[in-house]
Design a protein around this motif. Sequence first.
Motif, PDB file in Angstrom:
ATOM      1  N   ASN A   1      60.148   2.451  32.960  1.00 11.56           N
ATOM      2  CA  ASN A   1      59.013   1.538  32.889  1.00 11.56           C
ATOM      3  C   ASN A   1      59.140   0.542  34.031  1.00 11.56           C
ATOM      4  OD1 ASN A   1      57.309  -0.732  32.205  1.00 11.56           O
ATOM      5  ND2 ASN A   1      57.159   0.110  30.137  1.00 11.56           N
ATOM      6  N   ALA A   2      58.245   0.642  35.011  1.00  9.50           N
ATOM      7  CA  ALA A   2      58.328  -0.222  36.183  1.00  9.50           C
ATOM      8  C   ALA A   2      58.069  -1.673  35.826  1.00  9.50           C
ATOM      9  CB  ALA A   2      57.330   0.253  37.240  1.00  9.50           C
TER      10      ALA A   2
ATOM     11  N   ASP B   1      59.884   8.974  41.647  1.00 11.04           N
ATOM     12  CA  ASP B   1      58.868   8.223  40.905  1.00 11.04           C
ATOM     13  C   ASP B   1      59.145   8.262  39.412  1.00 11.04           C
ATOM     14  OD1 ASP B   1      57.609   7.633  43.263  1.00 11.04           O
ATOM     15  OD2 ASP B   1      56.167   9.297  43.131  1.00 11.04           O
ATOM     16  N   ALA B   2      59.586   9.409  38.911  1.00  9.06           N
ATOM     17  CA  ALA B   2      59.866   9.527  37.482  1.00  9.06           C
ATOM     18  C   ALA B   2      61.062   8.669  37.079  1.00  9.06           C
ATOM     19  CB  ALA B   2      60.123  10.984  37.120  1.00  9.06           C
TER      20      ALA B   2
ATOM     21  N   VAL C   1      64.868   1.881  34.160  1.00 14.69           N
ATOM     22  CA  VAL C   1      64.892   3.151  34.889  1.00 14.69           C
ATOM     23  C   VAL C   1      65.681   4.179  34.097  1.00 14.69           C
ATOM     24  CG1 VAL C   1      64.710   2.043  37.151  1.00 14.69           C
ATOM     25  CG2 VAL C   1      66.976   2.516  36.184  1.00 14.69           C
ATOM     26  N   ILE C   2      65.410   5.433  34.394  1.00 13.41           N
ATOM     27  CA  ILE C   2      66.253   6.519  33.894  1.00 13.41           C
ATOM     28  C   ILE C   2      67.526   6.532  34.735  1.00 13.41           C
ATOM     29  CG2 ILE C   2      66.397   9.023  33.618  1.00 13.41           C
ATOM     30  CD1 ILE C   2      63.347   9.020  33.273  1.00 13.41           C
ATOM     31  N   ASN C   3      68.636   6.814  34.108  1.00  8.24           N
ATOM     32  CA  ASN C   3      69.917   6.796  34.822  1.00  8.24           C
ATOM     33  C   ASN C   3      69.767   7.494  36.170  1.00  8.24           C
ATOM     34  OD1 ASN C   3      70.157   6.613  31.950  1.00  8.24           O
ATOM     35  ND2 ASN C   3      72.368   6.718  32.175  1.00  8.24           N
ATOM     36  N   PRO C   4      70.018   6.788  37.280  1.00  7.47           N
ATOM     37  CA  PRO C   4      69.716   7.343  38.606  1.00  7.47           C
ATOM     38  C   PRO C   4      70.696   8.407  39.087  1.00  7.47           C
ATOM     39  CG  PRO C   4      70.673   5.158  38.817  1.00  7.47           C
ATOM     40  CD  PRO C   4      70.469   5.383  37.358  1.00  7.47           C
TER      41      PRO C   4
END
Length: 576
Positions: A294-295, A247-248, A300-303
């Motif tokens: 931010n959806a 989720d983060a 996204v944060i680097n996955p």
Amino acid sequence: MSDASRSIREKDSRPNMAHSSATDTRPNTAGSSALTDPFASPVSSRAPSIKHQPPSPSSSKVSFPESSISVPRRSILSQSGFGTPAFSSAVSSASRLSAAHLANPAPQTTAPAAVKSKIPRMKSHMLPEGTEVEKPWKGKKTPREIFSYWIVYVIIAMGLAGGAIQSYFQYIHVPLDRQPLCIVLDENFDNETSVFGPGGTFFREVNMDGFGNGEFEMTTTSRNNSFVRDGKLYIVPTLTSDNIGMDAVFDGTVYNITDCTFNITRPDNGFITVDGVRQFDWDSYYRSCSAVSNATAGIVINPVQSARLTTQQSASIRYGRVEVRAKMPNGDWLWPAIWMLPKDNAYGPWPLSGEIDIVESRGNGLRYTAHGSNFVEGSLNWGPAPDLNGVTKSHSWWTDKRKSFASDFHTYALEWTPDFLRISVDTKLHTLLDMRFNEPFFKRGQFPDVWFNGSSLVALENPWINGTNATPFDQEFYLIMNVGVGSTNGWFPESQGNKPWLDRSQNPPHDFAKALNQWYPTWPSNVEDRAMIVYVPLPSRLHVSDINPSPSFLLSILAAPFDTWPLIPHPIQKYP
């Protein structure tokens, strides 16, 4: 007429069977036999006596004198191999006839035996004694026959000579680095302090801005992503969600990467000059060291987290030899690379000062149609402007059609002199790239005369005009080893292998992260298969070598003891 009278007439008209039997005049052979042999069986139970007669060639039937019955001859008797008559199934039927019918068969005529024809003897084909045999090979040959005979051998000899001459000239034109080399760096991966500690061999670069390629990973100092074990160096990609949760990654989180190295690895420590004023590049710093998910915006944060190791602070070479023995990782969209960048951008920012890619690969499997894990590639990046790269003129690959380069260790080698640069795998015969420095790189690139700099067309200048044919590859370079994940620079072509993102979409990292259930199952759970592993069998070492007092070096990860390494033709000389 009544039925009763008709019945009486039919009865009167029948023959008197008893009278007919009483008046039978045939001889009673059964009765006479009974008188002479009181122990003989009754006549009705005996088989008829038949005398064998030779077959008649003119008749196929046996005639009986007192009967009009004709029985096919071959259905009654058959001749056995010893001349004894043998009864067939038809005999049992004939035995039902009265003995009188079979007692006196009709006389048969005997055909004369056929006369055997005499086979003539074979005649001899031997030549009469004294006959002279013709021997054409002993005769005198005509000039045409002599020419036809020798021309074959002359052509064969010319072919062999031509092949030998061609091989000789090919051999003498193969450039070799015959300079003596000496070691300036020694590492055996026996503990992490000597590898990653203060003053260690490798420096962990920490960044999350995509490294100019739009890559989806962030690089860290975590032991989850780079570590030393059992004399091996591991670089392992992992999921960011393992640390902060899925989720983060997608929404509502500010992530500041620990130990960001932006101000260490960037030129001039991250400072830039704007309108003549030197100032810190804060925009680049924030992109390199932090991210906000931010959806709504699809950010996204680097996955993925990985590692990028360099020798920027420990060793660099200008000419020499580099050898790395490594095993590539498995997993879709992994991008392992062992490469080199200039220590000082003497000719300007990338790609003006050059880049040497010793080996690059893809973790996608053998069925991937855009060079999967059974391909390794080598190249040089160079150009007079950021969007003018001549890599297409200095790029090649090697492939193993039977297995993946992720299934075993292979030795990747770079030979680099002022005259040539060669990249190979396992042996010099498996050449990834063979570049001769026989013309200036600006001429080799065939670049246009003008270039669009973002605002207007300007004349394209040659940044290497005062250099040599080897420029920009005539400066010191340092080694980099990393495992990237994804990119938007075209390394993974569009529409190949069910690629889950488009390079020009609004948020490719978001699309990649959303498709985690598609690509993550292809990543092995075993770290030995997921990681890029650099292995140096003892007593080998990681070496950086210098040639006498001149600034020529060798940075190599060897697969055999350095003092017995057969690829170095001269004794090693230590730098005084």
